[in-house]
Design an enzyme around this catalytic site. Structure first.
Site, PDB file in Angstrom:
ATOM      1  CB  SER A 129      -7.254   0.815  20.179  1.00 16.16           C
ATOM      2  OG  SER A 129      -7.839  -0.450  20.325  1.00 16.16           O
ATOM      3  CE1 TYR A 155      -2.184  -1.593  19.608  1.00 13.60           C
ATOM      4  CE2 TYR A 155      -4.309  -2.426  20.341  1.00 13.60           C
ATOM      5  CZ  TYR A 155      -3.562  -1.679  19.462  1.00 13.60           C
ATOM      6  OH  TYR A 155      -4.179  -0.998  18.437  1.00 13.60           O
ATOM      7  CE  LYS A 159      -2.416   2.061  19.159  1.00 13.32           C
ATOM      8  NZ  LYS A 159      -1.847   2.888  18.070  1.00 13.32           N
TER       9      LYS A 159
HETATM   10  N1  NAD Z   1      -6.609  -2.802  12.399  1.00 11.18           N
HETATM   11  C1  NAD Z   1      -7.421  -2.568  13.424  1.00 11.18           C
HETATM   12  O1  NAD Z   1      -8.512  -3.177  13.548  1.00 11.18           O
HETATM   13  C2  NAD Z   1      -7.050  -1.533  14.464  1.00 11.18           C
HETATM   14  C3  NAD Z   1      -7.924  -1.331  15.560  1.00 11.18           C
HETATM   15  C4  NAD Z   1      -7.596  -0.356  16.504  1.00 11.18           C
HETATM   16  C5  NAD Z   1      -6.452   0.424  16.334  1.00 11.18           C
HETATM   17  N2  NAD Z   1      -5.623   0.203  15.287  1.00 11.18           N
HETATM   18  C6  NAD Z   1      -4.415   1.043  15.155  1.00 11.18           C
HETATM   19  O2  NAD Z   1      -4.364   1.542  13.835  1.00 11.18           O
HETATM   20  C7  NAD Z   1      -3.000   1.713  13.428  1.00 11.18           C
HETATM   21  C8  NAD Z   1      -2.774   1.009  12.111  1.00 11.18           C
HETATM   22  O3  NAD Z   1      -3.143  -0.359  12.233  1.00 11.18           O
HETATM   23  P1  NAD Z   1      -3.007  -1.364  11.000  1.00 11.18           P
HETATM   24  O4  NAD Z   1      -3.995  -2.436  11.193  1.00 11.18           O
HETATM   25  O5  NAD Z   1      -2.999  -0.584   9.737  1.00 11.18           O
HETATM   26  O6  NAD Z   1      -1.565  -1.983  11.286  1.00 11.18           O
HETATM   27  P2  NAD Z   1      -0.400  -2.306  10.268  1.00 11.18           P
HETATM   28  O7  NAD Z   1       0.586  -3.163  11.001  1.00 11.18           O
HETATM   29  O8  NAD Z   1      -0.940  -2.803   8.978  1.00 11.18           O
HETATM   30  O9  NAD Z   1       0.254  -0.880  10.000  1.00 11.18           O
HETATM   31  C9  NAD Z   1       1.152  -0.277  10.884  1.00 11.18           C
HETATM   32  C10 NAD Z   1       2.265   0.307  10.031  1.00 11.18           C
HETATM   33  O10 NAD Z   1       3.157   1.029  10.897  1.00 11.18           O
HETATM   34  C11 NAD Z   1       4.478   0.690  10.520  1.00 11.18           C
HETATM   35  N3  NAD Z   1       5.322   0.873  11.704  1.00 11.18           N
HETATM   36  C12 NAD Z   1       5.235   0.228  12.884  1.00 11.18           C
HETATM   37  N4  NAD Z   1       6.186   0.680  13.723  1.00 11.18           N
HETATM   38  C13 NAD Z   1       6.874   1.640  13.044  1.00 11.18           C
HETATM   39  C14 NAD Z   1       7.964   2.478  13.381  1.00 11.18           C
HETATM   40  N5  NAD Z   1       8.591   2.403  14.559  1.00 11.18           N
HETATM   41  N6  NAD Z   1       8.397   3.358  12.462  1.00 11.18           N
HETATM   42  C15 NAD Z   1       7.806   3.450  11.245  1.00 11.18           C
HETATM   43  N7  NAD Z   1       6.788   2.669  10.870  1.00 11.18           N
HETATM   44  C16 NAD Z   1       6.323   1.772  11.770  1.00 11.18           C
HETATM   45  C17 NAD Z   1       4.416  -0.754  10.044  1.00 11.18           C
HETATM   46  O11 NAD Z   1       5.499  -1.097   9.216  1.00 11.18           O
HETATM   47  C18 NAD Z   1       3.084  -0.763   9.319  1.00 11.18           C
HETATM   48  O12 NAD Z   1       3.234  -0.405   7.964  1.00 11.18           O
HETATM   49  C19 NAD Z   1      -2.156   1.177  14.585  1.00 11.18           C
HETATM   50  O13 NAD Z   1      -1.771   2.287  15.362  1.00 11.18           O
HETATM   51  C20 NAD Z   1      -3.122   0.292  15.338  1.00 11.18           C
HETATM   52  O14 NAD Z   1      -2.768   0.197  16.698  1.00 11.18           O
HETATM   53  C21 NAD Z   1      -5.892  -0.765  14.345  1.00 11.18           C
END
Ligand code: NAD
Length: 347
Positions: A129, A155, A159
């Site tokens: 991130s 958070y 990362k």
């Molecule tokens: N959305 C953004 O703008 C953004 C920006 C930077 C980084 N990220 C990173 O991208 C990744 C996905 O983000 P997102 O927005 O799709 O989030 P999201 O919450 O929609 O998806 C995360 C998924 O991981 C699953 N999950 C969480 N912990 C788990 C575990 N212990 N075991 C199994 N499944 C688990 C959740 O159920 C969910 O389906 C994350 O790692 C997040 O930190 C997202």
């Protein structure tokens, strides 16, 4: 190729699953559905019959991950599963360190064990991130990958620690002469929805600006808060970089397919343009044709005035060329899904 997508039922993970299935790969999604959507898996399973395995499991359960890798002969992992709310991480740091850091260690342990007796995981793409940069020093915006990483939230630290764990693991494999390559993709603000209209963004709670403004446009929120209107930016509100979720997924595919053994690479993923909060609200008004009430509020602690990416490295090295660079198009793709699914996947 068989690819394990952890967090495959989440927002970005589900879009990655769809792209990989479209490209002809076999995909194993592993998600505990804590914040993911069984309906997204159902839609994808129906669209690509026989190609998607949806495992309900937790990444912190290393035996469960190992079983998934062994059973399906996984050779590449895209690790999305994580908790991803900055505010929640401040309130519950141990939950975040456990899920995001222990979860990653568990997945790597499973990759390691699987390699001892079966197919080897040789490619790993990690969801990092831009929050690992914290507040970039003056003069370092647009942000390049060599900007000092100094996260300001638990958070962001999970990362950064994740990147460090992967560096150490990759180095141990390099010394042992075992093939393993990893790529960290440091996302800026991810937005938009699948342009074929199947998948969308449905977070509970929703904290991302574009869906929040769209919810206000649909009357699901009374107003949108503008946190800080006196920043040294053209209209006084914070400026951020956005990337369409399908372009982000394309960066994952490129990371996976261009990696050479022992590579450890980091790329920022953002289009390289900044949009202010007011510009986002105005664009949502223009796209939806609806009025949106805004309420000006004080600045939030720790919000940098302006952060956007320098995409030179990812363009040069991965040939990444985002298809959606116009914020209006990004928002229109999200609106299409929100309008068709006003209750998200719960519809
Ligand atoms: N959305 C953004 O703008 C953004 C920006 C930077 C980084 N990220 C990173 O991208 C990744 C996905 O983000 P997102 O927005 O799709 O989030 P999201 O919450 O929609 O998806 C995360 C998924 O991981 C699953 N999950 C969480 N912990 C788990 C575990 N212990 N075991 C199994 N499944 C688990 C959740 O159920 C969910 O389906 C994350 O790692 C997040 O930190 C997202």
């Amino acid at each position: 190729m068989t690819i394990l997508v952890t967090g495959g039922a989440g927002y970005i993970g589900s879009h990655a699953v769809q792209r990989l299935l479209r490209d002809g790969h076999r995909v194993v999604s592993l998600d505990n559905f804590f914040r993911g959507h069984a309906r997204a898996m159902g839609l994808l399973g129906a669209k690509f019959p026989g190609k998607l395995e949806s495992v309900v499991g937790d990444v912190t359960n290393r035996e469960c991950v190992l079983e998934a890798i062994r059973t399906f002969g996984v050779t590449t992992v895209m690790h999305f599963a994580a908790h991803a709310y900055v505010g929640e991480s401040v309130e519950q740091p141990l939950v975040y360190y456990h899920n995001n850091v222990t979860g990653l260690v568990s997945v790597l342990w499973a990759c390691d064990q699987a390699g001892a007796g079966g197919k080897r995981v040789t490619r790993f793409v990690f969801s990092s991130s831009c929050s690992t940069y914290g507040q970039p020093p003056a003069g370092m915006i647009p942000v390049r990958e060599d900007c000092p990483q100094a996260p300001v939230s638990p958070y962001g630290r999970t990362k950064l620690i994740g990147e460090q764990i992967l560096r150490d693991y990759a180095e141990s494999k390099r010394m042992a002469g075992t093939e393993f390559a990893c790529t960290f993709l440091r996302y800026f603000n991810v937005c938009g929805c699948d342009r074929s209209g199947v998948l969308g963004e449905d977070h509970t709670p929703e904290t991302h600006l574009i869906p929040v403004v769209l919810q206000a446009a649909m009357g699901q929120r009374p107003h949108v808060g503008l946190f800080g209107t006196d920043y040294p930016t053209p209209d006084g509100t914070c400026v951020r970089d956005y990337v369409h979720v399908e372009d982000l997924v394309d960066a994952h595919v490129r990371a996976m397919s261009t990696a050479n053994a022992a590579d450890v690479r980091a790329y920022n993923v953002g289009i390289g343009k900044g949009y202010s909060v007011r510009q986002i609200v105005d664009t949502v008004r223009a796209v939806t044709g609806r009025e949106i009430k805004v309420v000006e509020q004080p600045r939030r602690a720790g919000d940098p005035p302006e952060v956007f990416n320098d995409p030179t490295k990812i363009k040069r090295e991965l040939g990444w060329n985002p298809q959606v660079t116009d914020i209006r198009e990004m928002i229109a793709s999200a609106w299409k899904w929100f309008e068709a699914n006003p209750r998200g996947y719960g519809a």
